[in-house]
Design a protein around this motif. Structure first.
Motif, PDB file in Angstrom:
ATOM      1  N   ALA B  80       0.828  -1.317   0.640  1.00  0.00           N
ATOM      2  CA  ALA B  80       0.281  -0.227   0.152  1.00  0.00           C
ATOM      3  C   ALA B  80       0.582   1.334  -0.230  1.00  0.00           C
ATOM      4  O   ALA B  80       0.545   2.168  -0.575  1.00  0.00           O
ATOM      5  CB  ALA B  80      -0.970   0.245   1.179  1.00  0.00           C
ATOM      6  N   SER B 116      -2.249  -8.739   4.456  1.00  0.00           N
ATOM      7  CA  SER B 116      -3.803  -7.741   5.287  1.00  0.00           C
ATOM      8  C   SER B 116      -4.413  -7.187   6.401  1.00  0.00           C
ATOM      9  O   SER B 116      -4.298  -6.589   6.857  1.00  0.00           O
ATOM     10  CB  SER B 116      -4.831  -7.895   4.099  1.00  0.00           C
ATOM     11  N   THR B 124      -1.637  -0.132   5.309  1.00  0.00           N
ATOM     12  CA  THR B 124      -3.335  -0.424   4.188  1.00  0.00           C
ATOM     13  C   THR B 124      -3.712   1.232   5.443  1.00  0.00           C
ATOM     14  O   THR B 124      -4.796   1.750   4.427  1.00  0.00           O
ATOM     15  CB  THR B 124      -3.592  -1.124   4.326  1.00  0.00           C
ATOM     16  N   TYR B 136      -6.853  -2.429  -3.647  1.00  0.00           N
ATOM     17  CA  TYR B 136      -6.825  -3.218  -2.947  1.00  0.00           C
ATOM     18  C   TYR B 136      -7.852  -3.982  -3.394  1.00  0.00           C
ATOM     19  O   TYR B 136      -8.662  -4.762  -2.439  1.00  0.00           O
ATOM     20  CB  TYR B 136      -6.686  -2.387  -1.191  1.00  0.00           C
TER      21      TYR B 136
END
Lengths: 412, 310
Positions: B80, B116, B124, B136
């Motif tokens: 990210a 994630s 993120t 994403y």
């Protein structure tokens, strides 16, 4: 040709770094604060916010993210600058290895500060030494003027087609970051001639140039190919440094070599140092010479690639050399000492005496008496080293501090 | 980017063009790759993927890439952040250096549930907070798949992984509930957030068509049935993916303009057992002895979720 318009300002090392980025017409600064670097990004934030600099300043969430953004922006075709220090460098270290492998040109300033534990704010070089093997070109600055000049040189090196790597300029926290010195700001138009607007020589991310970058490799052969290529590119940076430094000297009147010799010609005893403490070393050389001791100093400026021949040429022919490391690898000693030793090993006329000295950790001063002590230890043939600078009065002071917290029996 | 933004109703309305070449090193029956393939049909070729360490890192192994667009492998935690750098750079080039609009790229993160939910979450969160214009894509196979399937924060309660095996002392295997990444991301108020399934291409396509019109952070979680990690025959991927939706274990939903909507609500929940019993990772709930307590707890979790939206 010497610059016609000279503008001298009193600048801290940090402000000089910010001016370097400004004069380089940097497009993009991803930033994260950390003492003693913060003044650099604060200054740049102000210049972007008021429109003095054009492009974008982005407040990032960590140094790891910051270096990722710096690298990916450079891979997307803009001129990038960023800065960090100490724990921040360590937090982002994975990305420093990563983005140097991306082979992207950008410049970052490390404002040196000792590493935890114990946590501290003042400088030594364990942070920058942790980046030693990242494949990032590394330049060490002694003065605020050098900070600015080396940043401009750094962009030329980073963007050279023979190199294409990040370049790190190191400055000492506090001693340089917060010390004001007169700095000559070169004329902006002259800088534009020396360092034109960024024109990427390799494909950058855009719709017409699809590319897969930093793909995984399978197998050691493929991996080795890229690593050797990276090594060779880093080695090229020495020649490129010499070329652009010559051009810079001709244009702006300040001349830089990969190493700097100070009163070396007839020196018996040579101190090898880097960064701001080299100024203390030079002052000590002058005082020692008044006492009849033929001292000299070799300052390391280009640290990666390591200028093996320049170091050996400078030190060979001198009897005694003390390598002063402001860093410590516990269990091994000073980090630059073995690099100097290996540069000298193959030379017949290498110094007879090579001593490792460790000092200046966490901002601890290296005093005139310390330099004298180093000279004395150089003559003690049986003393193997490393000489760790710490006097009885230092220990007494430390014990006194402990006593303030409680009497001895409570501690034991 | 394909131009069409119309809502589709049938599979035959899917864009016939492919953006990902066949023959990647992904496992046969990889649900994540199927979801990505369907997504890219809508996104076209002017995409730059920033990739986190994970299974999909093997999509581009030097000197090959299956993409028409661009690819940048980053690290486990920073796709990210790298997306931020690319987006910023392209914006700077447009505004300061006159880069023509047609050179612009959509920036897209490709990351697994490990990255994630765990070390990539803070970067993120920061990217969403900064309002980064990116997409994403989290392929959620509920474990660290590329390293041989260890526990991740997305591994569901009752599933066995290599680092949370089902044993006599720990009969459930994974003892914690799956982290609710959707709700965590929703708390950031992104412009678009959705779950998708490779078994629901129409729902998937309509979500991507909606997302691609919006500027700002757009986040997609695809349940990604994993034959090797979950333990099922690759040809059963679609069956598993369908059951995940039909049992209500994996709700298909979207969050847009501040509203959460379930886009494919099961009319009657199929018992979770139908989903569990097909997968090796839940086998310890059935043999050597049946653990009705754990199966019931999983069912209760699902029931409780849907009761919230009755």
């Amino acid at each position: 040709m010497v610059a016609t318009k000279i503008n001298t300002k009193m600048l801290t090392g940090n402000k000089a770094a910010a001016w370097g980025a400004r004069l380089a017409d940097v497009d993009y600064v991803p930033a994260f604060p950390i003492t003693p670097q913060t003044e650099i990004v604060e200054t740049l934030a102000q210049w972007f916010a008021e429109g003095t600099m054009q492009g974008k300043f982005t407040n990032m969430d960590s140094e790891h993210s910051m270096f990722a953004a710096a690298g990916s922006a450079a891979a997307s075709g803009v001129r990038v600058f960023t800065a960090s220090s100490s724990q921040g460098i360590l937090y982002g270290l994975e990305m420093l290895h990563t983005i140097s492998g991306w082979r992207v040109p950008l410049v970052l300033v490390n404002v040196s500060r000792g590493l935890a534990t114990p946590i501290t704010l003042e400088p030594d070089h364990n942070d920058v030494m942790a980046t030693r093997d990242t494949g990032i070109v590394q330049l060490h600055a002694e003065t605020c003027q050098e900070v600015l000049d080396l940043i401009l040189l750094a962009y030329r090196i980073a963007e050279d087609p023979r190199v294409l790597l990040p370049v790190l300029v190191n400055i000492d926290g506090f001693y340089l970051s917060f010390t004001r010195e007169p700095v000559e700001l070169p004329d902006e138009n002259e800088v534009r001639v020396f360092l034109p607007a960024f024109k990427p020589v390799q494909p950058v991310f855009q719709a017409s140039q699809p590319q897969a970058r930093a793909s995984a490799v399978l197998g050691g052969v493929n991996y080795s190919f890229f690593k050797y290529q990276h090594h060779l590119a880093t080695l090229h940076a020495e020649r490129v440094f010499m070329e652009v430094a010559r051009e810079y000297g001709a244009r702006f009147g300040r001349h830089y070599e990969s190493v700097e010799r100070y009163k070396m010609d007839d020196a018996d005893s040579v101190f090898v140092m880097s960064n701001s403490f080299a100024t203390k070393g030079k002052a000590a050389v002058n005082k020692l010479r008044k006492q009849g001791i033929k001292a000299g100093l070799l300052k390391l400026r280009l640290f990666r690639p390591f200028p093996v021949d320049a170091v050996a040429d400078a030190l060979c022919g001198h009897q005694k050399v003390a390598v002063i490391d402001q860093n410590i690898a516990p269990g091994a000693g000073g980090i630059t000492f073995p690099e100097i030793a290996s540069a000298l090993y193959h030379r017949e006329d290498r110094p007879k005496r090579l001593l490792s000295v460790i000092g200046g950790l966490g901002g601890m001063d290296i005093r005139d008496g310390d330099f004298l002590s180093i000279v004395e230890h150089l003559d003690e043939k049986d003393f193997k080293g490393p000489l760790m600078l710490f006097r009885k009065e230092d220990l007494d002071g430390f014990r006194t501090l402990q006593k303030i917290a409680g009497p001895d029996e409570e501690r034991e | 980017m394909t131009d069409s933004t119309d809502t589709i109703k049938k599979i035959k309305d899917l864009n016939p063009e492919e953006q990902i070449a066949p023959g990647t090193p992904m496992c046969a029956g990889c649900g994540g790759l199927e979801a990505l393939r369907l997504m890219q049909k809508e996104l076209g070729e002017n995409v730059l993927y920033t990739n986190a360490a994970g299974c999909f890192t093997l999509l581009s192994v030097y000197p090959f890439t299956p993409f028409r667009g661009s690819w940048l492998y980053t690290s486990m935690a920073s796709p990210a952040a790298a997306a931020q750098g690319v987006r910023d750079a392209l914006d700077i080039r447009k505004h300061k250096h006159g880069m023509p609009e047609e050179e612009d790229l959509q920036v897209m993160v490709v990351a697994g549930d490990g990255s994630s939910n765990d070390m990539g979450l803070a970067p993120t969160s920061a990217a969403i907070h900064r309002g980064l214009d990116f997409l994403y894509f989290c392929y959620d196979n509920e474990g660290y798949g590329n390293t041989g399937f260890q526990l991740s924060a997305a591994s569901p309660y009752g599933s066995a992984t290599q680092t949370s095996p089902g044993t006599k002392l720990h009969p459930a295997g994974a003892e914690l509930n799956k982290k609710d990444l959707f709700d965590i991301w929703m708390a950031h108020r992104p412009v678009y957030l959705a779950t998708i399934s490779p078994r629901e291409p129409v729902d998937l396509t309509n979500k991507i068509r909606k997302a691609k019109q919006l500027k700002g952070p757009k986040l997609i979680i695809s349940l990604s049935p994993c034959p090797t990690g979950w333990g099922f025959d690759p040809k059963e991927m679609h069956v598993i993916a369908k059951l995940a939706v039909d049992t209500g274990i994996f709700p298909l939903k979207e969050y847009v303009e501040g509203r959460l909507v379930h886009t494919k609500r099961p009319k009657k929940l199929v018992p979770v057992e139908e989903y569990l019993k097909l997968q090796r990772r839940f086998r310890h709930l059935f043999v050597p002895e049946r653990r009705d307590d754990i199966i019931a707890a999983i069912q209760n979790n699902v029931n409780r979720y849907w009761e919230r939206y009755e």
